[in-house]
Design a protein around this motif. Structure first.
Motif, PDB file in Angstrom:
ATOM      1  N   VAL A  43     -47.084  -9.259  39.232  1.00 33.77           N
ATOM      2  CA  VAL A  43     -47.909 -10.371  38.742  1.00 33.77           C
ATOM      3  C   VAL A  43     -48.913 -10.792  39.814  1.00 33.77           C
ATOM      4  N   ALA A  44     -48.441 -10.946  41.047  1.00 39.55           N
ATOM      5  CA  ALA A  44     -49.332 -11.341  42.143  1.00 39.55           C
ATOM      6  C   ALA A  44     -50.380 -10.259  42.400  1.00 39.55           C
ATOM      7  N   LEU A  45     -49.958  -8.994  42.368  1.00 41.26           N
ATOM      8  CA  LEU A  45     -50.894  -7.899  42.580  1.00 41.26           C
ATOM      9  C   LEU A  45     -51.952  -7.878  41.493  1.00 41.26           C
ATOM     10  N   ALA A  46     -51.553  -8.049  40.251  1.00 41.79           N
ATOM     11  CA  ALA A  46     -52.527  -8.081  39.159  1.00 41.79           C
ATOM     12  C   ALA A  46     -53.544  -9.195  39.374  1.00 41.79           C
ATOM     13  N   GLY A  47     -53.087 -10.341  39.831  1.00 41.06           N
ATOM     14  CA  GLY A  47     -54.003 -11.446  40.104  1.00 41.06           C
ATOM     15  C   GLY A  47     -54.993 -11.123  41.205  1.00 41.06           C
ATOM     16  N   ARG A  48     -54.504 -10.543  42.297  1.00 42.51           N
ATOM     17  CA  ARG A  48     -55.397 -10.191  43.411  1.00 42.51           C
ATOM     18  C   ARG A  48     -56.417  -9.145  43.003  1.00 42.51           C
ATOM     19  N   LEU A  49     -55.963  -8.126  42.267  1.00 38.95           N
ATOM     20  CA  LEU A  49     -56.882  -7.077  41.831  1.00 38.95           C
ATOM     21  C   LEU A  49     -57.893  -7.608  40.817  1.00 38.95           C
ATOM     22  N   ALA A  50     -57.447  -8.476  39.930  1.00 42.96           N
ATOM     23  CA  ALA A  50     -58.365  -9.061  38.939  1.00 42.96           C
ATOM     24  C   ALA A  50     -59.445  -9.885  39.631  1.00 42.96           C
ATOM     25  N   ASP A  51     -59.068 -10.634  40.663  1.00 44.69           N
ATOM     26  CA  ASP A  51     -60.054 -11.436  41.404  1.00 44.69           C
ATOM     27  C   ASP A  51     -61.131 -10.558  42.025  1.00 44.69           C
ATOM     28  N   ARG A  52     -60.731  -9.386  42.469  1.00 51.55           N
ATOM     29  CA  ARG A  52     -61.668  -8.509  43.180  1.00 51.55           C
ATOM     30  C   ARG A  52     -62.378  -7.506  42.267  1.00 51.55           C
ATOM     31  N   HIS A  53     -61.679  -7.025  41.234  1.00 55.78           N
ATOM     32  CA  HIS A  53     -62.212  -5.923  40.418  1.00 55.78           C
ATOM     33  C   HIS A  53     -62.364  -6.266  38.937  1.00 55.78           C
ATOM     34  N   GLY A  54     -62.019  -7.461  38.556  1.00 51.17           N
ATOM     35  CA  GLY A  54     -62.050  -7.834  37.149  1.00 51.17           C
ATOM     36  C   GLY A  54     -60.713  -7.533  36.494  1.00 51.17           C
ATOM     37  N   ALA A  55     -60.339  -8.370  35.567  1.00 54.40           N
ATOM     38  CA  ALA A  55     -59.038  -8.237  34.908  1.00 54.40           C
ATOM     39  C   ALA A  55     -58.991  -7.000  34.022  1.00 54.40           C
ATOM     40  N   ARG A  56     -57.799  -6.463  33.866  1.00 54.17           N
ATOM     41  CA  ARG A  56     -57.522  -5.357  32.956  1.00 54.17           C
ATOM     42  C   ARG A  56     -56.293  -5.723  32.137  1.00 54.17           C
ATOM     43  N   PRO A  57     -56.108  -5.116  30.972  1.00 55.24           N
ATOM     44  CA  PRO A  57     -54.826  -5.286  30.288  1.00 55.24           C
ATOM     45  C   PRO A  57     -53.733  -4.840  31.256  1.00 55.24           C
ATOM     46  N   THR A  58     -52.687  -5.639  31.365  1.00 52.35           N
ATOM     47  CA  THR A  58     -51.647  -5.379  32.359  1.00 52.35           C
ATOM     48  C   THR A  58     -50.275  -5.455  31.709  1.00 52.35           C
ATOM     49  N   LEU A  59     -49.469  -4.454  32.013  1.00 56.08           N
ATOM     50  CA  LEU A  59     -48.090  -4.411  31.550  1.00 56.08           C
ATOM     51  C   LEU A  59     -47.184  -4.437  32.770  1.00 56.08           C
ATOM     52  N   ILE A  60     -46.290  -5.402  32.803  1.00 62.20           N
ATOM     53  CA  ILE A  60     -45.311  -5.518  33.874  1.00 62.20           C
ATOM     54  C   ILE A  60     -44.000  -4.912  33.380  1.00 62.20           C
ATOM     55  N   LEU A  61     -43.404  -4.068  34.221  1.00 64.38           N
ATOM     56  CA  LEU A  61     -42.134  -3.420  33.918  1.00 64.38           C
ATOM     57  C   LEU A  61     -41.061  -4.031  34.811  1.00 64.38           C
ATOM     58  N   SER A  62     -39.892  -4.297  34.261  1.00 66.81           N
ATOM     59  CA  SER A  62     -38.827  -4.843  35.101  1.00 66.81           C
ATOM     60  C   SER A  62     -37.456  -4.604  34.496  1.00 66.81           C
ATOM     61  N   ALA A  63     -36.512  -4.287  35.370  1.00 65.33           N
ATOM     62  CA  ALA A  63     -35.106  -4.211  34.971  1.00 65.33           C
ATOM     63  C   ALA A  63     -34.445  -5.578  35.123  1.00 65.33           C
ATOM     64  N   ASP A  64     -35.138  -6.502  35.758  1.00 64.72           N
ATOM     65  CA  ASP A  64     -34.641  -7.867  35.962  1.00 64.72           C
ATOM     66  C   ASP A  64     -34.902  -8.663  34.688  1.00 64.72           C
ATOM     67  N   ARG A  65     -33.848  -8.995  33.986  1.00 69.24           N
ATOM     68  CA  ARG A  65     -33.987  -9.698  32.707  1.00 69.24           C
ATOM     69  C   ARG A  65     -33.850 -11.211  32.854  1.00 69.24           C
ATOM     70  N   GLY A  66     -33.957 -11.690  34.083  1.00 71.24           N
ATOM     71  CA  GLY A  66     -33.810 -13.115  34.339  1.00 71.24           C
ATOM     72  C   GLY A  66     -35.000 -13.930  33.873  1.00 71.24           C
ATOM     73  N   GLY A  67     -34.740 -15.213  33.698  1.00 68.62           N
ATOM     74  CA  GLY A  67     -35.778 -16.127  33.229  1.00 68.62           C
ATOM     75  C   GLY A  67     -36.938 -16.275  34.187  1.00 68.62           C
ATOM     76  N   THR A  68     -36.700 -16.128  35.479  1.00 63.07           N
ATOM     77  CA  THR A  68     -37.767 -16.279  36.463  1.00 63.07           C
ATOM     78  C   THR A  68     -38.843 -15.228  36.256  1.00 63.07           C
ATOM     79  N   VAL A  69     -38.431 -13.992  36.035  1.00 68.16           N
ATOM     80  CA  VAL A  69     -39.392 -12.911  35.810  1.00 68.16           C
ATOM     81  C   VAL A  69     -40.146 -13.145  34.508  1.00 68.16           C
ATOM     82  N   ARG A  70     -39.435 -13.420  33.439  1.00 71.02           N
ATOM     83  CA  ARG A  70     -40.089 -13.662  32.142  1.00 71.02           C
ATOM     84  C   ARG A  70     -41.098 -14.799  32.239  1.00 71.02           C
ATOM     85  N   ARG A  71     -40.704 -15.875  32.896  1.00 71.54           N
ATOM     86  CA  ARG A  71     -41.589 -17.039  33.039  1.00 71.54           C
ATOM     87  C   ARG A  71     -42.845 -16.691  33.835  1.00 71.54           C
TER      88      ARG A  71
END
Length: 110
Positions: A43-71
């Motif tokens: 999520v942080a990387l997508a934000g940094r790259l979007a600031d510099r290169h413009g946003a792209r559709p982004t899909l985050i993958l995770s095995a962590d099913r916790g609420g913190t990641v979803r949020r």
């Protein structure tokens, strides 16, 4: 799997390499793991790259099913898919993300 679906795929091991990929050629879609090295997140990387290169559709993958990641992914306005990935679910999400921005084939992702 992505190659088999007709995607051109570029890979990066970290944010610095990701920025270099974007400087070298356009990319239609970003796929990032949520948990990256050194406490970074997709999520942080997508934000940094979007600031510099413009946003792209982004899909985050995770095995962590916790609420913190979803949020965190939801608050960033990104899409999340759980690992292990189910190929048809992944294809469906990728198609939806690319259709939303009208990206023509073949897309290039990293």
């Amino acid at each position: 799997m992505l190659d088999g679906w007709g995607y051109g795929v570029a890979t990066a091991r970290d944010g610095k390499e990701a920025a270099m990929v974007l400087e070298a050629a356009p990319v239609s879609l970003w796929l990032f793991d949520y948990h990256l090295d050194d406490g970074d997140t997709g999520v942080a990387l997508a934000g940094r790259l979007a600031d510099r290169h413009g946003a792209r559709p982004t899909l985050i993958l995770s095995a962590d099913r916790g609420g913190t990641v979803r949020r965190a992914v939801h608050e960033a306005g990104l899409s999340l898919i759980a690992k292990p990935l189910k190929p048809l679910a992944l294809k469906s999400v990728l198609d939806r993300l690319l259709a939303a921005v009208g990206t023509g084939a073949p897309p290039r992702a990293f």
